[in-house]
Design a protein around this motif. Structure first.
Motif, short mmCIF file in Angstrom:
data_model
loop_
_atom_site.label_atom_id
_atom_site.label_comp_id
_atom_site.label_asym_id
_atom_site.label_seq_id
_atom_site.Cartn_x
_atom_site.Cartn_y
_atom_site.Cartn_z
N SER A 1 1.07 -1.06 0.30
CA SER A 1 0.34 0.31 -0.05
C SER A 1 0.77 0.73 0.51
CB SER A 1 -1.05 -0.04 1.29
OG SER A 1 0.42 0.25 2.46
N GLU A 2 0.39 2.65 0.09
CA GLU A 2 1.00 4.32 0.13
C GLU A 2 1.84 4.16 -1.27
OE1 GLU A 2 2.51 4.71 3.59
OE2 GLU A 2 0.99 3.82 4.92
N SER A 3 2.92 3.37 -2.07
CA SER A 3 3.37 3.54 -3.39
C SER A 3 2.86 3.45 -3.93
CB SER A 3 5.11 3.35 -2.68
OG SER A 3 4.66 1.36 -2.80
N GLU A 4 1.54 2.53 -4.17
CA GLU A 4 1.06 1.62 -4.66
C GLU A 4 0.18 -0.02 -4.12
OE1 GLU A 4 3.86 -1.56 -6.14
OE2 GLU A 4 4.42 0.16 -7.13
N VAL A 5 -0.39 0.18 -5.26
CA VAL A 5 -1.61 -0.79 -4.78
C VAL A 5 -1.00 -2.12 -5.46
CG1 VAL A 5 -3.81 -2.03 -3.99
CG2 VAL A 5 -3.63 0.72 -3.98
N GLY A 6 -0.48 -3.16 -4.94
CA GLY A 6 0.09 -4.14 -5.41
C GLY A 6 0.80 -5.31 -4.11
N ARG A 7 0.42 -6.23 -5.40
CA ARG A 7 0.62 -7.87 -4.51
C ARG A 7 2.05 -8.13 -5.32
NH1 ARG A 7 -2.88 -5.20 -1.44
NH2 ARG A 7 -4.43 -5.41 -1.44
N ALA A 8 2.14 -9.21 -3.99
CA ALA A 8 3.35 -10.05 -5.35
C ALA A 8 3.32 -11.79 -4.41
CB ALA A 8 5.09 -9.43 -5.19
N LEU A 9 3.86 -12.23 -5.22
CA LEU A 9 4.01 -13.53 -4.90
C LEU A 9 5.51 -14.49 -4.56
CD1 LEU A 9 2.38 -16.20 -4.51
CD2 LEU A 9 3.03 -16.79 -6.60
N ARG A 10 5.82 -14.37 -3.87
CA ARG A 10 7.13 -14.99 -3.74
C ARG A 10 7.65 -16.70 -3.40
NH1 ARG A 10 12.66 -16.34 -1.97
NH2 ARG A 10 14.09 -14.73 -1.29
N THR A 11 7.96 -16.86 -4.15
CA THR A 11 7.96 -18.55 -4.31
C THR A 11 9.90 -18.80 -4.20
OG1 THR A 11 8.57 -18.58 -6.79
CG2 THR A 11 6.30 -18.55 -5.94
N GLU A 12 10.41 -20.31 -4.11
CA GLU A 12 11.23 -20.65 -3.98
C GLU A 12 12.71 -19.51 -5.24
OE1 GLU A 12 12.87 -24.48 -1.46
OE2 GLU A 12 11.16 -24.26 -2.87
N ARG A 13 11.83 -20.01 -6.41
CA ARG A 13 12.70 -19.15 -7.04
C ARG A 13 12.35 -17.86 -8.08
NH1 ARG A 13 14.00 -22.31 -13.41
NH2 ARG A 13 15.30 -20.61 -14.10
N TRP A 14 11.03 -17.93 -7.75
CA TRP A 14 10.44 -16.40 -8.59
C TRP A 14 10.16 -15.69 -7.57
CZ3 TRP A 14 11.62 -16.99 -13.23
CH2 TRP A 14 11.93 -18.16 -13.86
N LYS A 15 10.15 -14.12 -8.21
CA LYS A 15 9.51 -13.81 -7.44
C LYS A 15 8.12 -12.42 -8.37
CE LYS A 15 9.70 -10.67 -4.33
NZ LYS A 15 11.36 -10.31 -4.04
N TYR A 16 7.49 -12.79 -8.17
CA TYR A 16 5.87 -12.08 -9.04
C TYR A 16 5.19 -10.95 -8.57
CZ TYR A 16 1.76 -12.19 -12.14
OH TYR A 16 0.81 -11.97 -12.65
N GLY A 17 5.23 -9.96 -9.45
CA GLY A 17 4.04 -8.66 -8.23
C GLY A 17 3.05 -7.81 -9.32
N VAL A 18 2.67 -6.91 -9.11
CA VAL A 18 1.61 -6.74 -9.56
C VAL A 18 0.99 -5.60 -9.49
CG1 VAL A 18 0.40 -8.80 -11.13
CG2 VAL A 18 -0.73 -8.06 -8.94
N VAL A 19 0.60 -4.25 -9.58
CA VAL A 19 0.15 -3.50 -9.68
C VAL A 19 -1.10 -3.18 -10.07
CG1 VAL A 19 2.36 -2.26 -8.83
CG2 VAL A 19 1.22 -2.12 -11.19
N ALA A 20 -1.55 -2.20 -9.89
CA ALA A 20 -3.23 -1.84 -9.73
C ALA A 20 -3.07 -0.47 -10.47
CB ALA A 20 -4.23 -1.46 -8.69
N PRO A 21 -3.92 -0.05 -11.99
CA PRO A 21 -2.52 1.01 -12.94
C PRO A 21 -3.66 2.30 -12.08
CG PRO A 21 -3.62 -0.81 -14.20
CD PRO A 21 -3.56 -0.80 -12.40
N GLY A 22 -3.42 3.12 -11.69
CA GLY A 22 -4.27 4.99 -10.88
C GLY A 22 -5.06 4.79 -9.81
N ALA A 23 -4.73 3.36 -9.09
CA ALA A 23 -5.29 2.83 -8.39
C ALA A 23 -5.10 4.21 -7.17
CB ALA A 23 -5.56 1.63 -7.55
N ASP A 24 -5.43 4.45 -5.59
CA ASP A 24 -5.48 5.41 -4.89
C ASP A 24 -5.10 4.76 -3.84
OD1 ASP A 24 -4.94 7.17 -2.72
OD2 ASP A 24 -7.47 7.63 -3.64
N ALA A 25 -3.53 4.35 -3.73
CA ALA A 25 -2.52 3.85 -2.94
C ALA A 25 -3.28 4.22 -1.12
CB ALA A 25 -1.08 3.70 -2.75
#
Length: 437
Positions: A351-375
């Motif tokens: 939150s705050e910097s962006e409305v985002g979510r991420a998945l951390r696995t043993e190998r991968w870091k994958y993240g998404v953001v909500a365009p234009g969202a009020d963080a």
């Protein structure tokens, strides 16, 4: 009330903004954390430990409740912990424990710096704390407020003062077990001057010292501040040593479960304009160690662990039931050798910097953001777009974003589906996640 002779005391020793790689456990060569390293040798090193929200209040809300921040509404700083959500203090208190909080709180109203109203103290009975300790203290000036709202000016370096108060508390005569949440500001920066005030003489020890790979590559303001930061880490580890020594001298060590962790990490202005609020490991990965009776010696579970897993772990380690309404899962069955068939990953909310979510696995870091969202005002979104993908095996410092590479489109697709499942399991609506453009 629990039988005092059989109940286990419980302590949370929480630092603020401490990266995982400040510890010898994770390969730091500077000898900053001998006491934590020893605690891990004698207890449980949670080697893959992650905050579920890389900012102070939301991460602390999760540590108090075992719930995801967006689910309880405490998704950014300045939102008080809801008084209808049970906390660790409530759980331990119901079991007959004395409950105490000492140090930084940061879960009251946004306009509260020092004394916290009783209804916003999360159910803790003994109270010596400041809501925003970074604004009511400095390195050698510490003011905390008791349960009556009265100020107490504590002598010495801030981490030492808080440790002294904790040692005084555990040494008191009592007829019930205690649960103590001990919350330091170190090694967080001093907000008023954006500095890392180590104890006198400690900054000088680490000038020009070893630098983690991400900071060596990206810089930020680490050249200016890393030495002070390391000095603060060193001192808080000395405080841990003093506290655990006191437990032993008071005859409490064999009856006390101790959890050491931090609320989030620190990227030194390399990923945005401040120190956290990103899903890079510098922000989300933290040192975590458990010690106590019946937890085993030298255990090191390999699975990825979220902050929401720590409250149920602490309760079960102390011999108390784990409530079904917690989002996390206790590690105790895993430590006993039971199989764990859950996917090995963690969900991170931002939150705050962006409305985002991420998945951390043993190998991968994958993240998404909500365009234009009020963080600042929006805890979650219905639509997100792919933002980053890091191959942590090939790129542990997260320097090469692969999210748009055709060679990794299949990886993104699989992780996108996996992330949606985790979000739904955390109580969010199933979102639409798309490629940007």
């Amino acid at each position: 009330m629990n039988d005092r002779r059989s109940a286990k005391n419980a302590v949370v020793f929480l630092t603020d903004q401490q990266r995982w790689d400040t510890t010898g456990l994770h390969g730091n060569p500077l000898g900053l954390t001998p006491n934590l390293d020893r605690m891990a040798e004698e207890g449980v090193h949670v080697a893959n430990s992650f905050t579920c929200q890389p900012v102070c209040a939301p991460s602390r809300a999760s540590l108090q409740t075992g719930r995801y921040p967006a689910g309880i509404g405490c998704f950014r700083n300045g939102i008080p912990l809801p008084d209808d959500v049970p906390t660790l203090a409530d759980r331990f208190g119901e079991a007959g424990y004395e409950t105490a909080y000492i140090g930084k709180w940061h879960l009251a109203d946004d306009d509260v710096a020092g004394p916290v109203r009783p209804e916003q103290r999360g159910g803790y009975r003994h109270w010596l704390a400041s809501n925003l300790l970074e604004f009511t203290s400095d390195a050698y000036r510490t003011t905390l407020y008791d349960e009556h709202g009265e100020p107490h000016d504590l002598p010495g370096y801030r981490a030492d003062a808080i440790t002294d108060a904790a040692i005084d508390y555990i040494g008191r005569e009592r007829d019930a077990p205690f649960f103590l949440f001990l919350s330091f500001l170190e090694p967080h920066h001093q907000n008023q001057r954006d500095d890392y005030p180590a104890p006198d003489g400690y900054r000088e020890r680490y000038e020009g010292a070893w630098t983690p790979g991400d900071l060596a590559a990206l810089g930020g303001n680490s050249d200016e501040h890393l030495a002070g930061y390391y000095g603060m880490v060193k001192r808080v580890d000395e405080c841990l040593g003093r506290f655990t020594t006191a437990l032993g001298e008071l005859g409490l060590a064999d009856d006390t479960v101790v959890l050491f962790t931090s609320d989030h990490g620190c990227h030194f202005k390399t990923r945005n304009g401040e120190y956290k609020r990103s899903c890079h490991d510098a922000s989300i990965r933290v040192p975590t160690v458990l010690s106590g009776p019946e937890l085993g010696a030298g255990a090191a579970p390999s699975r990825l662990v979220s902050h929401v897993d720590l409250p149920p772990t602490l309760l079960e380690a102390a011999g108390l039931p784990v409530p079904e309404d917690m989002d996390g899962h206790s590690l105790v069955p895993l430590l006993r050798g039971e199989a764990d068939t859950r996917p090995n990953d963690v969900l991170v909310q931002v939150s705050e910097s962006e409305v985002g979510r991420a998945l951390r696995t043993e190998r991968w870091k994958y993240g998404v953001v909500a365009p234009g969202a009020d963080a600042w005002n929006t805890p979650s979104a219905d639509r997100y777009v792919d933002a980053y993908l890091y191959d942590l095996e090939a790129d542990p410092d997260e320097l090469h974003n692969l999210v748009g590479a055709a060679s990794h489109s299949g990886v993104v697709e699989r992780l996108r589906e996996r992330l949606v499942r985790r979000m739904v399991e955390a109580g969010e609506r199933p979102p639409l996640i798309e490629a940007p453009g």
